[in-house]
Design an enzyme around this catalytic site. Structure first.
Site, PDB file in Angstrom:
ATOM      1  N   CYS A  89       0.962  -1.615  -0.369  1.00  0.00           N
ATOM      2  CA  CYS A  89       0.241  -0.244  -0.230  1.00  0.00           C
ATOM      3  C   CYS A  89       1.000   0.778  -0.235  1.00  0.00           C
ATOM      4  O   CYS A  89       2.074   1.708   1.036  1.00  0.00           O
ATOM      5  CB  CYS A  89      -1.438  -0.034   1.095  1.00  0.00           C
ATOM      6  SG  CYS A  89      -2.203   1.357   1.408  1.00  0.00           S
ATOM      7  N   LEU A  90       1.109   1.734  -1.189  1.00  0.00           N
ATOM      8  CA  LEU A  90       2.007   3.025  -1.123  1.00  0.00           C
ATOM      9  C   LEU A  90       1.553   3.891  -1.911  1.00  0.00           C
ATOM     10  O   LEU A  90       1.205   3.152  -3.454  1.00  0.00           O
ATOM     11  CB  LEU A  90       3.358   1.856  -1.865  1.00  0.00           C
ATOM     12  CG  LEU A  90       4.475   3.427  -2.201  1.00  0.00           C
ATOM     13  CD1 LEU A  90       4.107   4.076  -0.737  1.00  0.00           C
ATOM     14  CD2 LEU A  90       5.222   2.912  -2.458  1.00  0.00           C
TER      15      LEU A  90
END
Length: 153
Positions: A89-90
């Site tokens: 999750c970026l």
């Protein structure tokens, strides 16, 4: 690097990754597919991942650089922003992607995420809850997983 149908940009970025590697990061293209990279990131010092060697895979889709690279951890890791399948999750891999960004930027951002986990934007809800309710214990678990799964190449 014999792959004539590769865009110049990918060739240039690959050459730079090989000639000027970022500290603590190695990325080399696969011999049979120059859009697929084998990546190793060393756990940053003073993080729960210090001393670990984390393997990732990075793939450049046909639409790159208009679309973000696909990246995932192959090494098991205890981190609120990385799920058990290794997905990350970026923001720059999702809605904040820009064609101005490069493979190098993505890898440095992932390395920074190891230094600064963000339980407020989690991919793994359980780990994020653990991180928020008892950070010291979660950090100990992350260190233990690093020792178990990420020691050695």
């Amino acid at each position: 690097m014999a792959n004539s149908n590769l865009p110049r940009r990918i060739i240039k970025e690959t050459q730079r990754l090989l000639s000027e590697p970022a500290p603590g990061i190695s990325a080399s293209p696969s011999e049979d597919n120059m859009r697929y990279f084998n990546v190793m990131i060393l756990g940053p010092t003073q993080s729960p991942y210090e001393g670990g060697v984390f393997k990732l895979e990075l793939f450049l889709p046909e639409e790159y650089p208009m679309a973000a690279p696909k990246v995932r951890f192959l090494t098991k890791i205890y981190h609120p922003n990385i799920d058990k399948l290794g997905r990350i999750c970026l923001d720059i891999l999702k809605d904040k992607w820009s064609p101005a960004l490069q493979i190098r930027t993505v890898l440095l951002s992932i390395q920074a995420l190891l230094s600064a986990p963000n339980p407020d934007d989690p991919l793994s809800e359980n780990i994020a809850k653990h991180w928020k309710s008892n950070e010291a214990e979660a950090v100990d678990t992350a260190k233990e997983w690093t020792r178990l799964y990420a020691s050695g190449a």
